[in-house]
Design a protein around this motif. Structure first.
Motif, PDB file in Angstrom:
ATOM      1  N   LYS A 504     -17.075  64.930  66.251  1.00 20.00           N
ATOM      2  CA  LYS A 504     -17.008  66.101  67.134  1.00 20.00           C
ATOM      3  C   LYS A 504     -15.569  66.553  67.398  1.00 20.00           C
ATOM      4  O   LYS A 504     -15.360  67.626  67.959  1.00 20.00           O
ATOM      5  CB  LYS A 504     -17.705  65.797  68.461  1.00 20.00           C
ATOM      6  CG  LYS A 504     -17.008  64.767  69.319  1.00 20.00           C
ATOM      7  CD  LYS A 504     -17.808  64.443  70.582  1.00 20.00           C
ATOM      8  CE  LYS A 504     -17.740  65.574  71.578  1.00 20.00           C
ATOM      9  NZ  LYS A 504     -18.308  65.179  72.897  1.00 20.00           N
ATOM     10  N   TYR A 505     -14.574  65.735  66.981  1.00 20.14           N
ATOM     11  CA  TYR A 505     -13.177  66.076  67.247  1.00 20.14           C
ATOM     12  C   TYR A 505     -12.541  66.592  65.958  1.00 20.14           C
ATOM     13  O   TYR A 505     -12.089  65.806  65.124  1.00 20.14           O
ATOM     14  CB  TYR A 505     -12.419  64.863  67.794  1.00 20.14           C
ATOM     15  CG  TYR A 505     -13.082  64.286  69.020  1.00 20.14           C
ATOM     16  CD1 TYR A 505     -13.082  64.983  70.216  1.00 20.14           C
ATOM     17  CD2 TYR A 505     -13.739  63.056  68.971  1.00 20.14           C
ATOM     18  CE1 TYR A 505     -13.712  64.466  71.342  1.00 20.14           C
ATOM     19  CE2 TYR A 505     -14.365  62.537  70.087  1.00 20.14           C
ATOM     20  CZ  TYR A 505     -14.347  63.251  71.270  1.00 20.14           C
ATOM     21  OH  TYR A 505     -14.971  62.747  72.381  1.00 20.14           O
ATOM     22  N   GLN A 506     -12.546  67.900  65.795  1.00 23.15           N
ATOM     23  CA  GLN A 506     -12.151  68.513  64.532  1.00 23.15           C
ATOM     24  C   GLN A 506     -10.979  69.476  64.715  1.00 23.15           C
ATOM     25  O   GLN A 506     -10.883  70.188  65.713  1.00 23.15           O
ATOM     26  CB  GLN A 506     -13.332  69.318  63.958  1.00 23.15           C
ATOM     27  CG  GLN A 506     -14.552  68.499  63.617  1.00 23.15           C
ATOM     28  CD  GLN A 506     -14.484  67.914  62.220  1.00 23.15           C
ATOM     29  OE1 GLN A 506     -13.657  68.327  61.413  1.00 23.15           O
ATOM     30  NE2 GLN A 506     -15.351  66.954  61.927  1.00 23.15           N
ATOM     31  N   TRP A 507     -10.083  69.472  63.742  1.00 28.32           N
ATOM     32  CA  TRP A 507      -9.101  70.544  63.632  1.00 28.32           C
ATOM     33  C   TRP A 507      -9.779  71.769  63.034  1.00 28.32           C
ATOM     34  O   TRP A 507     -10.632  71.652  62.153  1.00 28.32           O
ATOM     35  CB  TRP A 507      -7.959  70.152  62.683  1.00 28.32           C
ATOM     36  CG  TRP A 507      -6.946  69.202  63.241  1.00 28.32           C
ATOM     37  CD1 TRP A 507      -6.686  67.934  62.816  1.00 28.32           C
ATOM     38  CD2 TRP A 507      -6.028  69.461  64.299  1.00 28.32           C
ATOM     39  NE1 TRP A 507      -5.672  67.378  63.550  1.00 28.32           N
ATOM     40  CE2 TRP A 507      -5.245  68.296  64.479  1.00 28.32           C
ATOM     41  CE3 TRP A 507      -5.791  70.564  65.134  1.00 28.32           C
ATOM     42  CZ2 TRP A 507      -4.244  68.193  65.433  1.00 28.32           C
ATOM     43  CZ3 TRP A 507      -4.797  70.463  66.098  1.00 28.32           C
ATOM     44  CH2 TRP A 507      -4.035  69.294  66.237  1.00 28.32           C
ATOM     45  N   ASN A 508      -9.368  72.959  63.466  1.00 27.82           N
ATOM     46  CA  ASN A 508      -9.739  74.181  62.759  1.00 27.82           C
ATOM     47  C   ASN A 508      -8.850  74.319  61.522  1.00 27.82           C
ATOM     48  O   ASN A 508      -7.837  73.632  61.387  1.00 27.82           O
ATOM     49  CB  ASN A 508      -9.541  75.409  63.663  1.00 27.82           C
ATOM     50  CG  ASN A 508     -10.490  75.407  64.835  1.00 27.82           C
ATOM     51  OD1 ASN A 508     -11.613  74.938  64.725  1.00 27.82           O
ATOM     52  ND2 ASN A 508     -10.041  75.932  65.966  1.00 27.82           N
ATOM     53  N   ASP A 509      -9.226  75.230  60.631  1.00 25.90           N
ATOM     54  CA  ASP A 509      -8.350  75.519  59.495  1.00 25.90           C
ATOM     55  C   ASP A 509      -7.017  76.051  60.007  1.00 25.90           C
ATOM     56  O   ASP A 509      -6.965  76.882  60.928  1.00 25.90           O
ATOM     57  CB  ASP A 509      -8.989  76.575  58.594  1.00 25.90           C
ATOM     58  CG  ASP A 509     -10.201  76.032  57.861  1.00 25.90           C
ATOM     59  OD1 ASP A 509     -10.272  74.809  57.676  1.00 25.90           O
ATOM     60  OD2 ASP A 509     -11.073  76.840  57.479  1.00 25.90           O
ATOM     61  N   GLY A 598     -10.557  69.343  59.616  1.00 30.22           N
ATOM     62  CA  GLY A 598     -10.801  67.925  59.387  1.00 30.22           C
ATOM     63  C   GLY A 598     -10.841  67.173  60.696  1.00 30.22           C
ATOM     64  O   GLY A 598     -10.559  67.726  61.767  1.00 30.22           O
ATOM     65  N   ILE A 599     -11.182  65.925  60.626  1.00 31.35           N
ATOM     66  CA  ILE A 599     -11.307  65.105  61.830  1.00 31.35           C
ATOM     67  C   ILE A 599      -9.918  64.747  62.357  1.00 31.35           C
ATOM     68  O   ILE A 599      -9.039  64.320  61.620  1.00 31.35           O
ATOM     69  CB  ILE A 599     -12.110  63.828  61.526  1.00 31.35           C
ATOM     70  CG1 ILE A 599     -13.547  64.205  61.145  1.00 31.35           C
ATOM     71  CG2 ILE A 599     -12.106  62.892  62.722  1.00 31.35           C
ATOM     72  CD1 ILE A 599     -14.391  63.034  60.695  1.00 31.35           C
ATOM     73  N   LYS A 600      -9.765  64.917  63.675  1.00 33.38           N
ATOM     74  CA  LYS A 600      -8.513  64.530  64.311  1.00 33.38           C
ATOM     75  C   LYS A 600      -8.440  63.011  64.439  1.00 33.38           C
ATOM     76  O   LYS A 600      -9.461  62.328  64.571  1.00 33.38           O
ATOM     77  CB  LYS A 600      -8.407  65.142  65.712  1.00 33.38           C
ATOM     78  CG  LYS A 600      -8.337  66.654  65.741  1.00 33.38           C
ATOM     79  CD  LYS A 600      -8.237  67.157  67.188  1.00 33.38           C
ATOM     80  CE  LYS A 600      -8.188  68.676  67.247  1.00 33.38           C
ATOM     81  NZ  LYS A 600      -8.098  69.165  68.638  1.00 33.38           N
ATOM     82  N   THR A 601      -7.219  62.493  64.403  1.00 32.47           N
ATOM     83  CA  THR A 601      -7.041  61.077  64.701  1.00 32.47           C
ATOM     84  C   THR A 601      -7.260  60.858  66.187  1.00 32.47           C
ATOM     85  O   THR A 601      -7.277  61.805  66.984  1.00 32.47           O
ATOM     86  CB  THR A 601      -5.624  60.616  64.330  1.00 32.47           C
ATOM     87  OG1 THR A 601      -4.675  61.300  65.178  1.00 32.47           O
ATOM     88  CG2 THR A 601      -5.302  60.920  62.869  1.00 32.47           C
ATOM     89  N   LEU A 602      -7.416  59.613  66.591  1.00 31.41           N
ATOM     90  CA  LEU A 602      -7.588  59.302  68.008  1.00 31.41           C
ATOM     91  C   LEU A 602      -6.403  59.807  68.814  1.00 31.41           C
ATOM     92  O   LEU A 602      -6.565  60.358  69.909  1.00 31.41           O
ATOM     93  CB  LEU A 602      -7.772  57.791  68.204  1.00 31.41           C
ATOM     94  CG  LEU A 602      -7.830  57.318  69.664  1.00 31.41           C
ATOM     95  CD1 LEU A 602      -8.947  58.013  70.421  1.00 31.41           C
ATOM     96  CD2 LEU A 602      -8.010  55.795  69.719  1.00 31.41           C
ATOM     97  N   GLU A 603      -5.212  59.633  68.287  1.00 29.56           N
ATOM     98  CA  GLU A 603      -4.020  60.068  69.016  1.00 29.56           C
ATOM     99  C   GLU A 603      -4.019  61.575  69.190  1.00 29.56           C
ATOM    100  O   GLU A 603      -3.665  62.096  70.255  1.00 29.56           O
ATOM    101  CB  GLU A 603      -2.753  59.622  68.265  1.00 29.56           C
ATOM    102  CG  GLU A 603      -1.467  59.761  69.072  1.00 29.56           C
ATOM    103  CD  GLU A 603      -1.481  58.937  70.348  1.00 29.56           C
ATOM    104  OE1 GLU A 603      -0.905  59.413  71.349  1.00 29.56           O
ATOM    105  OE2 GLU A 603      -2.075  57.832  70.360  1.00 29.56           O
ATOM    106  N   GLU A 604      -4.434  62.309  68.155  1.00 24.96           N
ATOM    107  CA  GLU A 604      -4.449  63.770  68.225  1.00 24.96           C
ATOM    108  C   GLU A 604      -5.520  64.283  69.189  1.00 24.96           C
ATOM    109  O   GLU A 604      -5.352  65.330  69.811  1.00 24.96           O
ATOM    110  CB  GLU A 604      -4.687  64.344  66.827  1.00 24.96           C
ATOM    111  CG  GLU A 604      -3.511  64.151  65.871  1.00 24.96           C
ATOM    112  CD  GLU A 604      -3.858  64.503  64.432  1.00 24.96           C
ATOM    113  OE1 GLU A 604      -2.934  64.828  63.673  1.00 24.96           O
ATOM    114  OE2 GLU A 604      -5.054  64.427  64.063  1.00 24.96           O
ATOM    115  N   ALA A 605      -6.619  63.562  69.316  1.00 19.16           N
ATOM    116  CA  ALA A 605      -7.737  64.010  70.158  1.00 19.16           C
ATOM    117  C   ALA A 605      -7.829  63.234  71.468  1.00 19.16           C
ATOM    118  O   ALA A 605      -8.820  63.360  72.192  1.00 19.16           O
ATOM    119  CB  ALA A 605      -9.046  63.850  69.383  1.00 19.16           C
ATOM    120  N   LYS A 606      -6.803  62.489  71.800  1.00 21.30           N
ATOM    121  CA  LYS A 606      -6.906  61.492  72.869  1.00 21.30           C
ATOM    122  C   LYS A 606      -7.353  62.082  74.202  1.00 21.30           C
ATOM    123  O   LYS A 606      -8.187  61.505  74.897  1.00 21.30           O
ATOM    124  CB  LYS A 606      -5.573  60.769  73.045  1.00 21.30           C
ATOM    125  CG  LYS A 606      -5.707  59.477  73.856  1.00 21.30           C
ATOM    126  CD  LYS A 606      -4.475  58.617  73.714  1.00 21.30           C
ATOM    127  CE  LYS A 606      -4.702  57.250  74.331  1.00 21.30           C
ATOM    128  NZ  LYS A 606      -3.525  56.372  74.181  1.00 21.30           N
TER     129      LYS A 606
END
Length: 648
Positions: A504-509, A598-606
């Motif tokens: 559910k934690y995704q970057w947009n293009d 794509g899926i964010k890393t934990l740090e990016e989506a923290k």
């Protein structure tokens, strides 16, 4: 998140609506502790207008929320959070703040608010003469005569001439104060300035600083409220080669060439909160922004639609456009803000004095006539060195005065004098002046404290609000301990939650781009050809710009593909694009790389992960509270509540 919750909590609890109570019944019990129907109705009706979710207006749905609130309070008491020193200190601070609303004398408050509005409609430009004088000196005649003579000299010789000779910055001050309005000076000074006609000098008056005269140089109507837009280039840039001053001047040239202000703001302004709206800011008045430079530039524009030249503030380089100028708001619109300011300002002392006079008539009061003479006799010069203490043979059990059923003792007044002496440190004064002043303060504090101590018994509205403050702050501490801290500090649990829900934690293009922008399609075409031939930005600018015209501007960065700076139909292909028409300009976009969703890393989506993890922890925790504490609902009482709500 916590600070927002706490602020919202205080706002919600500060509201209160009283409802006529008929026969009260127990609505539910939590672990045997009864909660009455009157409590539920009061809270439900108070929050009804604040609830946007229609499902929460359903009584059964709201009862569930109310029950969970009661469960949390029961858990907080089980954990003895109400005995925590920090909690008790914070509750007392809120109680004092709330009490102020009930210790006001409304007639005096209303008069001061209206006066402040009238004064706020004008700005005063003034200068003043001050002869410093300690507030505790009994003989003030010399200082009065000195300032009176300086006034006469100013009338004869002029302010500047006397200032050059007499201002020493220690005992005598002659200062130009510029323009000010209500609440900018101490109240006594403000009153003298507003009551003195333009071009005249007041007679001497006293403030806590000494004796003044004020010379009023000018009075002007308030500048009102301006709605403006701006383009800002921040002083600090990620692109080290970008010169903010050069950038703003390039943009200004484009304005002079006829390009739209709003379009340039969308393309280039670093103030992202306003850029999306073409640079438009919320309306503001003098003194509301943190930058005087910006305010003066905005108010200096003569007509709607006028645009300033580039100027520098504390935050960056700006071009400002006046959209609309409105006169000062109506009294009714400004009244709540002015009332708040009045109660925080030195003029609040007038409100306190009026309230004390009212309370004197409400409570039975008796005085000990020998108090002042006794305390004057035990003061010594150590009082002005902060070394005075009550003597050993001090008669501490004797009564100073009695208010209602409460006696205030020599010991309490003695402690007040010990605390107050820091205000007299390294000063001189007459002991009788000190005792008179501090006795009045002690009496005022005492009678207001007596009113505060009995307020919960005397005022039902206050009692209800205070209970909600007490419970709300207790709930905040509980949530912090049981939910928020656990979610943020449980790294193992957070990682596990992320792995389970990471889809559910995704970057947009996104695209990493260099954008060349021009108001002229031909210049954009030339830029496109040069970009395809690997020419540098400097080479392109040198070829297309002239001394008098700025024809091309470059923007670089990583943007979401739906960023308003990018065309909606942008082809996500690496390399130099064709020409796009967007935001009233022509753009060539060199896509250096496409960063697909794509899926964010934990740090990016923290931040989002922590919030979601908190929600899961709280849901499981509440399930546990239902198991720990027995909840019993009185169904007959609930039906009566539903009927009452339906018919109100």
């Amino acid at each position: 998140m916590k600070s927002r919750f706490k602020c919202l909590l205080i706002v919600l609890l500060a509201l209160n609506v009283s409802f006529a109570q008929e026969k009260d019944e127990v609505l539910l019990k939590v672990d045997g502790n009864p909660v009455m129907t009157s409590e539920f109705l009061r809270v439900y009706n108070k929050n009804l207008d604040l609830v946007k979710d229609e499902s929460q207006k359903d009584v059964d749905g709201y009862l569930k929320l109310f029950t969970e609130y009661q469960l949390k309070l029961q858990e907080a008491k089980r954990l003895k959070l109400d005995e925590d020193t920090k909690y008790q200190r914070e509750f007392l601070r809120y109680k004092k703040q709330l009490t102020k609303n009930y210790l006001s004398e409304n007639k005096v408050t209303d008069a001061l608010v209206k006066e402040a509005y009238d004064r706020n409609s004008f700005d005063v430009n003034a200068s003043h003469v001050l002869v410093r004088l300690d507030a505790n000196v009994k003989d003030t005649l010399n200082a009065y005569n000195q300032v009176l003579k300086l006034r006469e000299r100013v009338l004869k010789e002029g302010f500047d001439a006397v200032k050059a000779q007499m201002h020493n910055g220690q005992t005598i001050f002659l200062e130009d104060l510029g323009y000010f309005s209500a609440f900018k000076m101490v109240y006594d000074f403000e009153t003298a300035a507003y009551n003195t006609p333009k071009g005249e000098i007041s007679m001497p008056f006293r403030t806590q600083f000494g004796y003044h005269v004020v010379k009023v140089n000018d009075k002007r109507p308030s500048r009102g409220t301006v709605t403006a837009a701006h383009i800002m280039i921040a002083l600090q840039q990620k692109d080290s080669l970008l010169d903010p001053e050069e950038r703003i001047n390039d943009i200004y040239k484009k304005l002079l060439q006829g390009e739209k202000f709003e379009s340039l703001a969308k393309q280039f302004s670093d103030d992202k909160s306003s850029a999306r709206n073409g640079g438009k800011l919320s309306p503001f008045k003098s003194g509301q922004l943190s930058s005087t430079i910006f305010e003066d530039q905005a108010f200096a524009l003569q007509n709607d639609g006028d645009v300033s030249k580039p100027f520098k503030s504390e935050y960056g380089w700006h071009i400002v456009k006046r959209i609309k100028l409105e006169p000062i708001q109506s009294f009714e619109d400004l009244k709540p803000t002015l009332e708040s300011k009045v109660k925080r300002d030195s003029r609040s002392q007038l409100i306190n004095e009026a309230m004390v006079d009212e309370l004197k008539g409400r409570y039975e009061i008796s005085y000990n006539p020998g108090v002042k003479d006794y305390f004057e006799s035990i003061l010594d010069d150590g009082y002005f060195q902060r070394s005075w203490r009550v003597p050993e043979e001090f008669e501490k059990e004797k009564t100073v005065f009695t208010i209602g059923n409460r006696s205030f003792t020599y010991d309490e007044f003695g402690s007040h004098l010990v605390s107050a002496q820091r205000a007299y440190a390294n000063k001189k004064g007459d002991f009788s002046v000190v005792i008179d002043k501090e006795f009045d303060k002690f009496f005022e504090n005492s009678i207001l404290q007596y009113r505060e101590d009995n307020l919960e018994l005397e005022n039902e509205d206050f009692a209800n609000i205070l209970k909600e403050y007490r419970d709300g702050l207790l709930l905040f501490d509980l949530m912090e301990k049981e939910i928020w801290n656990k979610a943020s500090k449980d790294s193992v649990g957070l990682e596990a939650y992320y792995q389970k829900h990471k889809a559910k934690y995704q970057w947009n293009d996104r695209v990493d781009v260099v954008i060349a922008t021009s108001a002229n399609e031909e210049y954009a075409r030339e830029a496109m050809l040069m970009m395809k031939n690997k020419k540098s930005e400097e080479q392109i600018k040198q070829a297309l710009d002239t001394n008098s015209k700025k024809n091309i501007i470059f923007t670089k960065g990583i943007f979401n593909v739906d960023d308003p700076k990018l065309p909606a139909n942008l082809k996500l292909e690496q390399g130099v694009s064709e020409i796009y028409s967007h935001n009233d300009a022509f753009h060539v976009i060199n896509i250096l790389s496409v960063l697909p969703a794509g899926i964010k890393t934990l740090e990016e989506a923290k931040g989002n992960v922590i919030n979601d993890y908190q929600t899961e922890i709280e849901a499981n925790w509440i399930d546990g509270l239902y198991k720990r504490f027995k909840v019993e609902v009185n169904e007959n009482a609930l039906e009566k509540v539903k009927t009452k709500i339906k018919n109100q």
